[in-house]
Design an enzyme around this catalytic site. Sequence first.
Site, PDB file in Angstrom:
ATOM      1  N   ASP A 145       0.845  -1.199   0.000  1.00  0.00           N
ATOM      2  CA  ASP A 145       0.000   0.000   0.000  1.00  0.00           C
ATOM      3  C   ASP A 145       0.880   1.249   0.000  1.00  0.00           C
ATOM      4  O   ASP A 145       1.998   1.212  -0.520  1.00  0.00           O
ATOM      5  CB  ASP A 145      -0.925  -0.058   1.238  1.00  0.00           C
ATOM      6  CG  ASP A 145      -2.261   0.614   0.992  1.00  0.00           C
ATOM      7  OD1 ASP A 145      -2.255   1.811   0.668  1.00  0.00           O
ATOM      8  OD2 ASP A 145      -3.308  -0.038   1.127  1.00  0.00           O
ATOM      9  N   HIS A 217      -3.873   6.446   2.821  1.00  0.00           N
ATOM     10  CA  HIS A 217      -4.529   5.210   2.367  1.00  0.00           C
ATOM     11  C   HIS A 217      -3.984   3.974   3.084  1.00  0.00           C
ATOM     12  O   HIS A 217      -4.750   3.125   3.567  1.00  0.00           O
ATOM     13  CB  HIS A 217      -4.325   5.101   0.851  1.00  0.00           C
ATOM     14  CG  HIS A 217      -5.107   4.017   0.182  1.00  0.00           C
ATOM     15  ND1 HIS A 217      -4.661   2.720   0.105  1.00  0.00           N
ATOM     16  CD2 HIS A 217      -6.293   4.051  -0.475  1.00  0.00           C
ATOM     17  CE1 HIS A 217      -5.548   1.996  -0.565  1.00  0.00           C
ATOM     18  NE2 HIS A 217      -6.547   2.786  -0.926  1.00  0.00           N
ATOM     19  N   SER A 542     -11.105  -0.579  -1.697  1.00  0.00           N
ATOM     20  CA  SER A 542      -9.890  -0.551  -0.874  1.00  0.00           C
ATOM     21  C   SER A 542     -10.202  -0.717   0.606  1.00  0.00           C
ATOM     22  O   SER A 542      -9.395  -1.254   1.353  1.00  0.00           O
ATOM     23  CB  SER A 542      -9.185   0.807  -1.012  1.00  0.00           C
ATOM     24  OG  SER A 542      -8.306   0.814  -2.091  1.00  0.00           O
TER      25      SER A 542
END
Length: 760
Positions: A145, A217, A542
């Site tokens: 990620d 994220h 996600s």
Amino acid sequence: MASILRTWVVFSLFLGVFLAEIGICISAKVHIVYMGSATGEDPDGGLNRHHQMLAAVHGGSIEKAQVSHVYSYRHGFRGFAAKLSEDQASQIAKMPGVISVFPNAKRRLHTTHSWDFMGLAGDEATEIPGYSTSSQVDLIVGFIDTGIWPESPSFSDTDMPPVPARWKGKCQSGEGFNSSSCNRKVIGARYYMSGYEAEEDSTSAVSFRSPRDSSGHGSHTASIAAGRYVANMNYEGLAAGGARGGAPMARIAVYKTCWDSGCYDADLLAAFDDAIKDGVHILSVSLGPAAPQGDYFDDAISIGSFHAVNHGILVVSSVGNEGFKGSATNLAPWMITVAASSTDREFTSDIVMGDGTNFTGVSLSLTGMDASARIISASEAYAGYFTPYQSSYCLDNSLNGTKAIGKILVCRHAEGSTESKLAKAEIVKKAGGVGMILIDEADKDVAVPFKIPSAIVGTVTGDNILSYINHTSNPTSKILRAKTVLGSRPAPRVAAFSSKGPNSLTPEILKPDVTAPGLNILAAWSPAAVGNMQFNILSGTSMACPHITGIATLIKAVHPSWSPSAIKSAIMTTATILNKKHRPITVDPDRRRASAFDYGSGFVNPRRVLDPGLIYDLQPEDYKTYLCSIHYDEKSIRLITGDRSTCNETLPTVSDLNYPSITVANLKDNFSVKRTVTNVGKPSIYQAIVSAPRGINVTVVPNQLIFNSYGQKMNFAVHFQVAAPKNGYGFGFLCWKNGKTQVTSPLVVHVRSSDKGLMR
Ligand SMILES: *[C@@H]1O[C@H](CO)[C@@H](O)[C@H](O)[C@H]1NC(C)=O
Ligand SMILES: *[C@@H]1O[C@H](CO)[C@@H](O)[C@H](O)[C@H]1NC(C)=O
Ligand SMILES: *[C@@H]1O[C@H](CO)[C@@H](O)[C@H](O)[C@H]1NC(C)=O
Ligand SMILES: *[C@@H]1O[C@H](CO)[C@@H](O)[C@H](O)[C@H]1NC(C)=O
Ligand SMILES: *[C@@H]1O[C@H](CO)[C@@H](O)[C@H](O)[C@H]1NC(C)=O
Ligand SMILES: *[C@@H]1O[C@H](CO)[C@@H](O)[C@H](O)[C@H]1NC(C)=O
Ligand SMILES: *[C@@H]1O[C@H](CO)[C@@H](O)[C@H](O)[C@H]1NC(C)=O
């Protein structure tokens, strides 16, 4: 004279090197040379061989070979990444041992929007009543990620035992990150950027050349799966309360591969390679290729996950956020691929019109209006050379401040648009507007933290508001502050943006596999990212992916010997296709009834996953047989697997792969599919219950299975017979039931019976 000559020679050598470098910069692009499974012999010697292969296409020059070399992969699988011209790439593709050579493609994070922070928190996966999941402290979950913000309270190591002995990874230092950034919770962190730097303008801003997360994220996904309990987690007072990840005591290993503009294949493969060596148990990959996905062995995520699964590592991925039919990605059967759904919590803002009518919009706006203001369509405020139509989308500079000042503007957001909703509120504010109502033509229900009073409405409400404006001489409105609303609509619903089946690569394998919360999810954030916040609300597949990662970790904690496919089967066969009101799950925005193309086996049910009764198991050899049964020949299979595999066994039909869902791609008259189930419960008798797709007769043989022992396997066949020919897809399910346990598989049948009647 001699010295002049020598100077010239030296100069020309420099020039030669210089030109060679220029040559590499201009015409060469990073390619990945994939060479299959690591065989164990020669763990570091691969580098030598890679340099020799490169030298062969660089006119024998080892120096040029070294300059062009980017990565060698040698732990989980073999291969390398290097800067190559098209011509050199095709020369290498013909060399012995090479399976595929493909360009360093960029993959995208599966959030719905890179700009807007979206969404709302859902049912946090709870630890499962009746079971001890205490051995989750031994489990290591890898996240490929954008890195991590290790100081977040979600990643505290308070009360955690020492790092498991199995761990062989490392804590890589870099900008704002050193060995003390890791702890007993974040036990390892690495970063990969060679593939990124080879493609992107080197002047492009890179924040933190280290595993530190500048995007948010990576911290968000890691905390959803494995974040510690944080008592006061909230987004500016909204969704306040305690929250934690699915497996709060599991260990986190960070593989940062995604930078400002995306994640490159060369870096992704390096991360998979290290993760396999480091000893992770589960990998969570909330990113993927754009639809339609290419061949399995031209895609770093398919390749990396194939080898990870062959090393016993479960790979969880997101299906994508493209929303339309057939847009599903991460299609390989060896991964579990997750769709996104709503939860029963929403963020809304009330909109009070001058005539007393109220509407509700979706919003994370923290400010409300004290008084009503004049409301106009943004098309009325067109500026300069912009047409009213263009201005209705509130594009930058398209609004006339004289007309907009002090007013609420109704703006539009086109379906499929990549424009930032957040930015539109900024544009309205810049033009002097005091509020915005945004008509989302895709009706996505994704909440956005607007900086002025704003709300997002669907097209129906939008038309009502525009009609009020048209038919009123002095239209006014007032937008209230966003609030948290529980249980106002049936939940879960499949999110509008969640990518849908069928599988565009292998139609006999249903994708997505399962759905989990992915709309408006509250979790940890990077204070270095937009908003300078500790926690944030985001939406995307996600966010759905790490919910399944967390649940898979709990299953592994209770059943440490289960294979990746057994864990996947347990998650799939216990999922539900009913919402909390016991009605069929629907799909946003039009509330149509959902099908297996929307949610796969259904919405995950964490309370049932530990006791699935029966499982559909698969071993690495089965994936090999699967590859033999699609278009790969024996030679490629041997290269991929790195052993002396033969294609002596192929599946009679690809539908026969022992998958927990059953798909028949082209049913003409009749067809049979085989399955094997393994008993993981007490001795018992299961009865088959079928809900047949419309117009199809389905028979299960035998329709009763008697298990005497744990681990016992039984075979059965499902016969499909067209009864009422009607071309197209039909959906049903097969359920093995033993009183308390239900083991359910979706049935997806594509009928193509009337070919003979068609003109050719
Ligand atoms: C590591 O970073 C922390 C803060 O980020 C700092 O306090 C510490 O001195 C650093 N340690 C080393 C060895 O550089
Ligand atoms: C509209 O909302 C306002 C504020 O929440 C409330 O006072 C009013 O009664 C509502 N009107 C209608 C017609 O529901
Ligand atoms: C903005 O609107 C005012 C008033 O209608 C007009 O005078 C002015 O020319 C407009 N400016 C632009 C840039 O369109
Ligand atoms: C409002 O009026 C404009 C023109 O006056 C028209 O183009 C538009 O379709 C109307 N919209 C609604 C929702 O009535
Ligand atoms: C296929 O080959 C493998 C060895 O590669 C062997 O173990 C297996 O029994 C063979 N299967 C059949 C059906 O011949
Ligand atoms: C199944 O279809 C084949 C032809 O495709 C036919 O020969 C056979 O009789 C059918 N079987 C049944 C049980 O209908
Ligand atoms: C399908 O099943 C129904 C009911 O059992 C039966 O009447 C019918 O003949 C079957 N059709 C075919 C084509 O097998």
